[in-house]
Design a protein around this motif. Structure first.
Motif, PDB file in Angstrom:
ATOM      1  N   PRO A  66      -4.718 -19.718  -2.173  1.00 46.36           N
ATOM      2  CA  PRO A  66      -3.889 -20.571  -3.021  1.00 46.36           C
ATOM      3  C   PRO A  66      -2.967 -19.816  -3.976  1.00 46.36           C
ATOM      4  O   PRO A  66      -2.073 -20.395  -4.573  1.00 46.36           O
ATOM      5  N   GLY A  67      -3.169 -18.536  -4.133  1.00 46.62           N
ATOM      6  CA  GLY A  67      -2.390 -17.782  -5.110  1.00 46.62           C
ATOM      7  C   GLY A  67      -1.113 -17.206  -4.527  1.00 46.62           C
ATOM      8  O   GLY A  67      -0.838 -17.306  -3.334  1.00 46.62           O
ATOM      9  N   ASP A  68      -0.347 -16.585  -5.386  1.00 46.58           N
ATOM     10  CA  ASP A  68       0.882 -15.909  -5.005  1.00 46.58           C
ATOM     11  C   ASP A  68       0.584 -14.416  -4.969  1.00 46.58           C
ATOM     12  O   ASP A  68       0.228 -13.826  -5.989  1.00 46.58           O
ATOM     13  N   ASP A  69       0.712 -13.807  -3.794  1.00 51.84           N
ATOM     14  CA  ASP A  69       0.340 -12.399  -3.673  1.00 51.84           C
ATOM     15  C   ASP A  69       1.212 -11.482  -4.527  1.00 51.84           C
ATOM     16  O   ASP A  69       0.824 -10.371  -4.839  1.00 51.84           O
ATOM     17  N   GLU A 123      -1.438 -13.258 -14.179  1.00 52.38           N
ATOM     18  CA  GLU A 123      -1.812 -14.007 -12.974  1.00 52.38           C
ATOM     19  C   GLU A 123      -2.342 -15.386 -13.357  1.00 52.38           C
ATOM     20  O   GLU A 123      -3.083 -15.535 -14.321  1.00 52.38           O
ATOM     21  N   TYR A 124      -1.947 -16.393 -12.611  1.00 53.69           N
ATOM     22  CA  TYR A 124      -2.437 -17.754 -12.844  1.00 53.69           C
ATOM     23  C   TYR A 124      -2.503 -18.489 -11.507  1.00 53.69           C
ATOM     24  O   TYR A 124      -2.003 -18.005 -10.491  1.00 53.69           O
ATOM     25  N   LEU A 125      -3.129 -19.640 -11.515  1.00 55.28           N
ATOM     26  CA  LEU A 125      -3.306 -20.445 -10.316  1.00 55.28           C
ATOM     27  C   LEU A 125      -3.254 -21.918 -10.700  1.00 55.28           C
ATOM     28  O   LEU A 125      -3.911 -22.335 -11.651  1.00 55.28           O
ATOM     29  N   PHE A 126      -2.468 -22.669  -9.957  1.00 59.50           N
ATOM     30  CA  PHE A 126      -2.419 -24.109 -10.178  1.00 59.50           C
ATOM     31  C   PHE A 126      -3.648 -24.760  -9.543  1.00 59.50           C
ATOM     32  O   PHE A 126      -4.014 -24.446  -8.407  1.00 59.50           O
ATOM     33  N   PHE A 127      -4.289 -25.670 -10.282  1.00 64.79           N
ATOM     34  CA  PHE A 127      -5.477 -26.344  -9.762  1.00 64.79           C
ATOM     35  C   PHE A 127      -5.179 -27.083  -8.465  1.00 64.79           C
ATOM     36  O   PHE A 127      -6.010 -27.120  -7.561  1.00 64.79           O
ATOM     37  N   THR A 128      -4.007 -27.678  -8.350  1.00 68.87           N
ATOM     38  CA  THR A 128      -3.667 -28.415  -7.124  1.00 68.87           C
ATOM     39  C   THR A 128      -3.681 -27.494  -5.910  1.00 68.87           C
ATOM     40  O   THR A 128      -4.174 -27.870  -4.848  1.00 68.87           O
ATOM     41  N   PHE A 160      -5.423 -24.708  -5.678  1.00 65.36           N
ATOM     42  CA  PHE A 160      -6.813 -24.308  -5.497  1.00 65.36           C
ATOM     43  C   PHE A 160      -7.563 -25.346  -4.657  1.00 65.36           C
ATOM     44  O   PHE A 160      -8.217 -25.016  -3.673  1.00 65.36           O
ATOM     45  N   PHE A 161      -7.448 -26.616  -5.030  1.00 68.87           N
ATOM     46  CA  PHE A 161      -8.153 -27.666  -4.295  1.00 68.87           C
ATOM     47  C   PHE A 161      -7.562 -27.885  -2.910  1.00 68.87           C
ATOM     48  O   PHE A 161      -8.290 -28.199  -1.962  1.00 68.87           O
ATOM     49  N   GLU A 162      -6.272 -27.698  -2.780  1.00 68.88           N
ATOM     50  CA  GLU A 162      -5.647 -27.768  -1.454  1.00 68.88           C
ATOM     51  C   GLU A 162      -6.222 -26.685  -0.535  1.00 68.88           C
ATOM     52  O   GLU A 162      -6.518 -26.944   0.630  1.00 68.88           O
ATOM     53  N   ALA A 163      -6.399 -25.478  -1.066  1.00 74.50           N
ATOM     54  CA  ALA A 163      -6.950 -24.382  -0.269  1.00 74.50           C
ATOM     55  C   ALA A 163      -8.388 -24.676   0.157  1.00 74.50           C
ATOM     56  O   ALA A 163      -8.779 -24.369   1.288  1.00 74.50           O
ATOM     57  N   ILE A 164      -9.170 -25.276  -0.709  1.00 75.29           N
ATOM     58  CA  ILE A 164     -10.548 -25.639  -0.347  1.00 75.29           C
ATOM     59  C   ILE A 164     -10.534 -26.593   0.842  1.00 75.29           C
ATOM     60  O   ILE A 164     -11.312 -26.439   1.791  1.00 75.29           O
ATOM     61  N   THR A 165      -9.651 -27.568   0.814  1.00 79.71           N
ATOM     62  CA  THR A 165      -9.522 -28.514   1.930  1.00 79.71           C
ATOM     63  C   THR A 165      -9.117 -27.790   3.205  1.00 79.71           C
ATOM     64  O   THR A 165      -9.667 -28.048   4.282  1.00 79.71           O
ATOM     65  N   VAL A 166      -8.171 -26.865   3.101  1.00 75.79           N
ATOM     66  CA  VAL A 166      -7.739 -26.096   4.275  1.00 75.79           C
ATOM     67  C   VAL A 166      -8.903 -25.280   4.828  1.00 75.79           C
ATOM     68  O   VAL A 166      -9.144 -25.268   6.037  1.00 75.79           O
ATOM     69  N   TYR A 167      -9.651 -24.594   3.959  1.00 81.43           N
ATOM     70  CA  TYR A 167     -10.800 -23.805   4.423  1.00 81.43           C
ATOM     71  C   TYR A 167     -11.806 -24.688   5.158  1.00 81.43           C
ATOM     72  O   TYR A 167     -12.304 -24.334   6.233  1.00 81.43           O
ATOM     73  N   TYR A 168     -12.127 -25.826   4.580  1.00 78.76           N
ATOM     74  CA  TYR A 168     -13.091 -26.744   5.192  1.00 78.76           C
ATOM     75  C   TYR A 168     -12.586 -27.221   6.557  1.00 78.76           C
ATOM     76  O   TYR A 168     -13.316 -27.160   7.550  1.00 78.76           O
ATOM     77  N   ASN A 169     -11.353 -27.691   6.610  1.00 79.13           N
ATOM     78  CA  ASN A 169     -10.807 -28.200   7.863  1.00 79.13           C
ATOM     79  C   ASN A 169     -10.666 -27.098   8.908  1.00 79.13           C
ATOM     80  O   ASN A 169     -10.901 -27.324  10.095  1.00 79.13           O
TER      81      ASN A 169
END
Length: 82
Positions: A48-51, A59-64, A66-75
């Protein structure tokens, strides 16, 4: 290590994200090289981050993202691994 276009792992990630993800090499170290050893396994770096800002003082991360990445990992695991 190259990941050829049309590799099943790339196709699966495209399907679960609904996007054609950017394919490119990176010029930094990840643990992937240690984890796969000398094998010829395909490695994909996705998150979910910017390399460009990884491990930087601001460094920061948007919660949206982060949660989108969790969904991608699961799927991805549901589709590709099972």
């Amino acid at each position: 290590m190259a990941c050829p276009e049309g590799d099943g792992i790339l196709d699966a990630l495209d399907r679960v994200t609904g996007k054609h993800l950017l394919r490119r090499g990176v010029n930094y170290y990840t643990d992937a090289s240690e984890l796969i050893g000398g094998s010829n396994l395909t490695v994909v770096i996705y998150g979910p981050g910017d390399d460009k800002q990884a491990h930087q003082p601001n460094e920061y991360l948007f919660f949206t993202r982060f949660f989108e990445a969790i969904t991608v990992y699961y799927n991805f695991m549901s589709e590709y691994m099972i």
